[in-house]
Each structure stands twice: as structure tokens, then as C-alpha cells.
Design a protein around this motif. Structure first.
Motif, mmCIF file in Angstrom:
data_model
loop_
_atom_site.group_PDB
_atom_site.id
_atom_site.type_symbol
_atom_site.label_atom_id
_atom_site.label_comp_id
_atom_site.label_asym_id
_atom_site.label_seq_id
_atom_site.Cartn_x
_atom_site.Cartn_y
_atom_site.Cartn_z
ATOM 1 N N VAL A 151 0.193 86.699 92.437
ATOM 2 C CA VAL A 151 -0.013 88.406 92.503
ATOM 3 C C VAL A 151 -1.344 88.485 91.898
ATOM 4 C CG1 VAL A 151 0.752 90.568 91.706
ATOM 5 C CG2 VAL A 151 2.452 88.853 92.282
ATOM 6 N N ASN A 152 -2.257 89.481 92.813
ATOM 7 C CA ASN A 152 -3.395 89.997 92.387
ATOM 8 C C ASN A 152 -3.087 91.649 92.325
ATOM 9 O OD1 ASN A 152 -5.164 87.611 92.982
ATOM 10 N ND2 ASN A 152 -3.901 87.782 94.594
ATOM 11 N N ILE A 153 -3.550 92.023 91.262
ATOM 12 C CA ILE A 153 -3.484 93.543 90.881
ATOM 13 C C ILE A 153 -4.812 94.206 91.338
ATOM 14 C CG2 ILE A 153 -3.116 95.854 89.265
ATOM 15 C CD1 ILE A 153 -0.746 93.604 89.923
ATOM 16 N N VAL A 154 -4.947 95.091 92.454
ATOM 17 C CA VAL A 154 -6.112 95.309 93.235
ATOM 18 C C VAL A 154 -6.434 96.854 92.587
ATOM 19 C CG1 VAL A 154 -7.295 96.031 95.380
ATOM 20 C CG2 VAL A 154 -5.791 93.933 94.891
ATOM 21 N N ASP A 155 -7.470 97.192 92.093
ATOM 22 C CA ASP A 155 -7.963 98.501 91.589
ATOM 23 C C ASP A 155 -8.251 99.206 92.790
ATOM 24 O OD1 ASP A 155 -7.758 97.945 88.910
ATOM 25 O OD2 ASP A 155 -9.870 97.414 88.878
ATOM 26 N N ALA A 156 -7.383 100.356 93.051
ATOM 27 C CA ALA A 156 -7.417 101.239 94.285
ATOM 28 C C ALA A 156 -8.883 101.877 94.200
ATOM 29 C CB ALA A 156 -6.271 101.970 94.404
ATOM 30 N N VAL A 157 -9.181 102.376 95.302
ATOM 31 C CA VAL A 157 -10.390 102.926 95.342
ATOM 32 C C VAL A 157 -10.156 104.463 95.120
ATOM 33 C CG1 VAL A 157 -12.378 104.101 96.974
ATOM 34 C CG2 VAL A 157 -11.625 101.543 97.282
ATOM 35 N N ASP A 158 -10.493 105.100 94.121
ATOM 36 C CA ASP A 158 -10.493 106.502 93.742
ATOM 37 C C ASP A 158 -11.067 107.592 94.640
ATOM 38 O OD1 ASP A 158 -9.580 109.066 92.544
ATOM 39 O OD2 ASP A 158 -10.020 108.311 90.433
ATOM 40 N N ALA A 180 6.761 90.872 89.202
ATOM 41 C CA ALA A 180 7.722 89.956 88.529
ATOM 42 C C ALA A 180 8.511 89.654 89.821
ATOM 43 C CB ALA A 180 8.258 90.455 87.547
ATOM 44 N N MET A 181 8.737 90.636 90.611
ATOM 45 C CA MET A 181 9.757 90.546 91.797
ATOM 46 C C MET A 181 9.168 89.670 92.794
ATOM 47 S SD MET A 181 11.482 93.976 91.896
ATOM 48 C CE MET A 181 12.817 93.533 93.256
ATOM 49 N N LEU A 182 7.933 89.662 93.226
ATOM 50 C CA LEU A 182 7.320 89.124 94.284
ATOM 51 C C LEU A 182 7.142 87.594 94.162
ATOM 52 C CD1 LEU A 182 4.382 91.639 95.009
ATOM 53 C CD2 LEU A 182 6.647 91.437 96.216
ATOM 54 N N PRO A 184 4.071 100.179 84.447
ATOM 55 C CA PRO A 184 5.674 99.550 84.248
ATOM 56 C C PRO A 184 6.031 99.053 85.735
ATOM 57 C CG PRO A 184 5.356 101.470 82.733
ATOM 58 C CD PRO A 184 4.223 101.631 83.629
ATOM 59 N N GLN A 185 6.152 100.048 86.468
ATOM 60 C CA GLN A 185 6.451 99.607 88.094
ATOM 61 C C GLN A 185 5.657 98.679 88.448
ATOM 62 O OE1 GLN A 185 8.440 99.722 90.098
ATOM 63 N NE2 GLN A 185 7.229 99.628 92.179
ATOM 64 N N PRO A 206 11.124 96.161 96.472
ATOM 65 C CA PRO A 206 12.003 95.347 97.174
ATOM 66 C C PRO A 206 13.541 95.449 97.148
ATOM 67 C CG PRO A 206 9.856 94.409 96.309
ATOM 68 C CD PRO A 206 10.362 95.638 95.319
ATOM 69 N N ASP A 207 14.046 95.378 98.164
ATOM 70 C CA ASP A 207 15.689 95.074 98.119
ATOM 71 C C ASP A 207 15.953 93.952 97.597
ATOM 72 O OD1 ASP A 207 18.230 94.331 99.668
ATOM 73 O OD2 ASP A 207 18.304 96.455 99.545
#
Length: 251
Positions: A39-46, A33-35, A26-27, A107-108
């Protein structure tokens, strides 16, 4: 003072998110939505899923001086590889710059938009612009100013990788300089002589780090005996002093 870019650069945002951190989804959606960029959601390396061979291919202790006094945890190696993944994506997507954001950032509402606007107007291909989340770090000479926001070239680069605007050339330089590494990614950035980039920072603080509101870290940390805690603090203080001396010596 920097001269504004003659024409807008093509930039996209990259939110680094660890897939198994489901409570943060959710975050991530709120942040996306704020940026004000694609936007690209990048799968972090685990890092916890990395094998010994994968780690050995990229991580080598005591590669640079001053020597980093601690062995990296798998989570730190995964974090470094996640940022390298985004630096490569900036190049692969033919962008002028990429806004890299970790998923525990807020972000502020008032300061972030003008801060990003000034960064976008100022950035050059070889620039790396930090958005610190602490007010006492990244002090330096003024480079650009508008609407109550200032960009500075810090004498000493602060820690944290919560948000950065990275130019295309800077991304390429960082990839070349970090094919192997020996310390966390933010500490590596502090060694500004490793890559031919200009590091700038936004003031005042325009983002918050809210990991403590999202359930904290996804990495379990074992409690350490007091003697080990004290030993680490001494080593950390020594390293910070050695790094400042190294930075000062290369000015």
C-alpha cells in the motif's frame, strides 16, 4: 471469455488521501490493513490550494464534445490531478497494474477478495477495471467469471472513482489523453474513445462508499436557489443524453 494471465502481475495499491482531512486518517489505516497488496498513501492534490496558473495549465472548458455544461470546481480539478498523479506513479514504479482507492471506501468482507482476485487474473496492460459502488450501473457483456464474481464490459460506464485496477498501458494512455481536461475525471472516463483502453467492471458490488460516515466532503458547498438547482438538473439530463448518443455512435 478472457483467458487468465499466465503469470501473476506486479501490482500495488494507492490510497488517495487529502492531508488536511485529518478525521479520515483512522479510516485510511483501516483500509490499508484490509488491502492484500503493498500500500502507498498518496497525498491528494488540494484543489483549494491551486493557483490560477496551475489551473489554467490543465483545465480548459469545452475541450471535448459533447460539451460539459458546468465549470469545474477547484475540488474537482484537484481530484482529477490526484488520479493523474497515481497513473504516473504506476509507470514510475514499473508496475503491471495499480489498485487506486479513494479514502472513503470500505471493501466488502466477503465479496472484495474474490472480486480483486478475478480482476488480477483477468487484467491486461491496457485494461481499466472499475469496482462500482452502485448496483444499477455498469451492465454489459460477461468477460470473465469465478466464485460468484463476474467481470463485464459495460455498455455505458458508470460514475464514481472509488476504486479501479488500472493496467500499466491504460495508465499511460490516460495520462496522454488528459494532459488538459474539461470535466470531472469520472465523466472523462465515460468518453471511452479518448484513450485506447478496455474498460471492465466488477459485479456484484464489492465495495461501499462511506464518506457520509466520515464527516462528509471536505469541500464546503454553498446552498443554491431553486431556480439554479432546476437549471442544473436540466443541463445534467441533456448532457447524459448527449453522452449516450456519442457513445452509441462510436460503437
Amino acid at each position: 471469455m478472457s483467458v487468465p494471465n499466465p503469470k501473476p502481475i506486479r501490482a500495488e495499491a494507492f490510497i488517495i488521501h487529502l492531508a488536511r482531512a485529518e478525521a479520515r486518517k483512522p479510516q485510511v489505516e483501516r483500509l490499508a490493513a484490509m488491502l492484500p497488496l503493498p500500500v502507498n498513501i498518496v497525498d491528494a492534490v488540494d484543489g483549494l490550494a491551486l493557483g490560477d496558473g496551475e489551473i489554467k495549465a490543465v483545465y480548459r472548458r469545452h475541450l471535448h464534445r459533447p460539451r460539459y455544461p458546468f465549470a469545474l470546481r477547484k475540488a474537482e480539478i484537484g481530484c482529477f490531478l490526484s488520479h493523474r498523479k497515481v497513473w504516473q506513479a504506476i509507470l514510475d514504479r514499473g508496475l503491471g497494474a495499480g489498485l487506486i482507492v479513494e479514502d472513503d471506501v470500505k471493501p466488502d468482507e466477503k465479496l472484495f477478495a474474490p472480486a480483486l482476485a478475478l480482476a488480477m487474473e483477468t487484467i491486461r496492460p491496457g485494461d481499466y477495471i472499475r469496482f462500482p459502488y452502485r448496483s444499477h450501473t455498469d451492465s454489459g457483456a460477461e468477460v470473465a467469471k469465478a466464485g460468484g464474481i463476474t467481470l463485464v464490459e459495460p455498455a455505458h460506464v458508470g460514475l464514481g472513482m472509488q476504486m479501479q485496477l488500472v493496467g500499466r498501458q491504460a495508465a499511460a494512455e490516460l495520462l496522454t489523453a488528459t494532459e488538459t481536461f474539461d470535466r470531472p475525471v469520472d465523466t472523462t472516463i465515460q468518453m471511452r474513445w479518448l484513450a485506447k483502453i478496455r474498460i471492465l467492471a466488477v459485479r456484484p458490488v464489492s465495495i461501499r462508499q462511506i464518506g457520509h460516515l466520515l464527516g462528509g466532503t471536505v469541500v464546503q458547498k454553498k446552498s443554491k436557489p431553486l431556480s439554479e438547482v432546476l437549471s442544473r438538473e436540466v443541463k445534467r439530463a441533456w448532457y447524459r443524453l448527449a453522452l449516450r448518443v456519442a457513445v452509441f455512435g462510436r460503437r
